[in-house]
Design a protein around this motif. Sequence first.
Motif, PDB file in Angstrom:
ATOM      1  N   ALA A 243       0.825  -1.224   0.000  1.00 58.66           N
ATOM      2  CA  ALA A 243       0.000   0.000   0.000  1.00 58.66           C
ATOM      3  C   ALA A 243       0.859   1.274   0.000  1.00 58.66           C
ATOM      4  O   ALA A 243       0.581   2.207  -0.752  1.00 58.66           O
ATOM      5  N   ARG A 247       1.020   3.960  -3.015  1.00 59.93           N
ATOM      6  CA  ARG A 247       0.649   5.357  -2.763  1.00 59.93           C
ATOM      7  C   ARG A 247       1.722   6.308  -3.280  1.00 59.93           C
ATOM      8  O   ARG A 247       1.435   7.254  -4.028  1.00 59.93           O
ATOM      9  N   VAL A 258      -5.408   9.885  -3.026  1.00 56.15           N
ATOM     10  CA  VAL A 258      -5.027   8.469  -2.982  1.00 56.15           C
ATOM     11  C   VAL A 258      -5.557   7.837  -1.696  1.00 56.15           C
ATOM     12  O   VAL A 258      -5.293   8.330  -0.597  1.00 56.15           O
ATOM     13  N   ARG A 259      -6.332   6.767  -1.836  1.00 54.27           N
ATOM     14  CA  ARG A 259      -6.920   6.100  -0.663  1.00 54.27           C
ATOM     15  C   ARG A 259      -6.768   4.593  -0.770  1.00 54.27           C
ATOM     16  O   ARG A 259      -7.051   4.030  -1.826  1.00 54.27           O
ATOM     17  N   CYS A 260      -6.386   3.989   0.344  1.00 61.77           N
ATOM     18  CA  CYS A 260      -6.256   2.536   0.351  1.00 61.77           C
ATOM     19  C   CYS A 260      -7.450   1.916   1.093  1.00 61.77           C
ATOM     20  O   CYS A 260      -7.895   2.445   2.112  1.00 61.77           O
ATOM     21  N   THR A 271      -6.021   0.213  -3.833  1.00 58.63           N
ATOM     22  CA  THR A 271      -5.768   1.644  -3.700  1.00 58.63           C
ATOM     23  C   THR A 271      -6.450   2.367  -4.867  1.00 58.63           C
ATOM     24  O   THR A 271      -6.344   1.927  -6.015  1.00 58.63           O
TER      25      THR A 271
END
Length: 278
Positions: A243, A247, A258-260, A271
């Motif tokens: 992750a 990112r 950006v989001r996991c 992601t």
Amino acid sequence: MRIDVAIAHATERLSAVSESPRLDAEILLGRSIDMPRSYLLAHPEDELDDATRSRFEEVLKRREDGVPMAYITGIREFWSHEFAVSPATLVPRPETEMLVDLALSEIPRDATWQVLDLGTGSGAIAVSIACERPLCEITGVDISEDALAVARENARAHASGNVIFECGSWTAPVRGRTFDLVVSNPPYVRNDDEALAALEHEPQSALAAGDDGLDAIRVIAADCPDVLVAGGLLAIEHGFDQADEVRSLLESRGWTDVRCHNDLAGLPRVTAARRSGK
Ligand code: GLN
């Protein structure tokens, strides 16, 4: 040999390779006598004839060799659909349903979006999205014609007239087109990952992606801005320990927001990022 004895023997043989040896044994025996599992349980005392025994022995040997059940039966359930699979395609994993879930939470029900699925394999992701969003058009890309033959069969089986497939490397076959959303479950396993040995029956090109496992994700992060609308979302599956790298790779390429997201096992798995608006 009686059905119940055959199942007991087979269960023992499969316990070294399978986490569900009894279930596998029952499914394989059921296929060998062309009857549902319920028949086996209702008729434990039936004797197997020689032809059945040799059919059963043949599939048992393959399973003992580590061949995934999905390749022996030719099907795997994903997103409540039965998908055809072959050794040209990865066996769809439950954690990948997260990617479908995320895509659907992004696409309004009445949207007429163009959606791109990179490295579509069996088409499980593309067809699942297509079934849930009939007004959208999904394009699945894969470099393997053999995989696309399976994907097309799956699209036909699920009557998804709104999914098309293109053969080529990542975005190459869709250059010049613009999509509202891009999803991908690319190869992301490190070349030297010991886990690859256990996956020897699956296409290595769909699993392994260089020394750090990020080769495919690097290409996707670099090339997708050209085929995505400004503000459009890219969602990529990756390894549970990738992750942070994913990112920074996306941020260094100018992706924003950006989001996991964690999978059902609580592991960082997908992601998502937006193409910066212009
Ligand atoms: N999740 C798969 C595995 O571990 C890998 C899938 C992929 O590389 N896309 O086995």
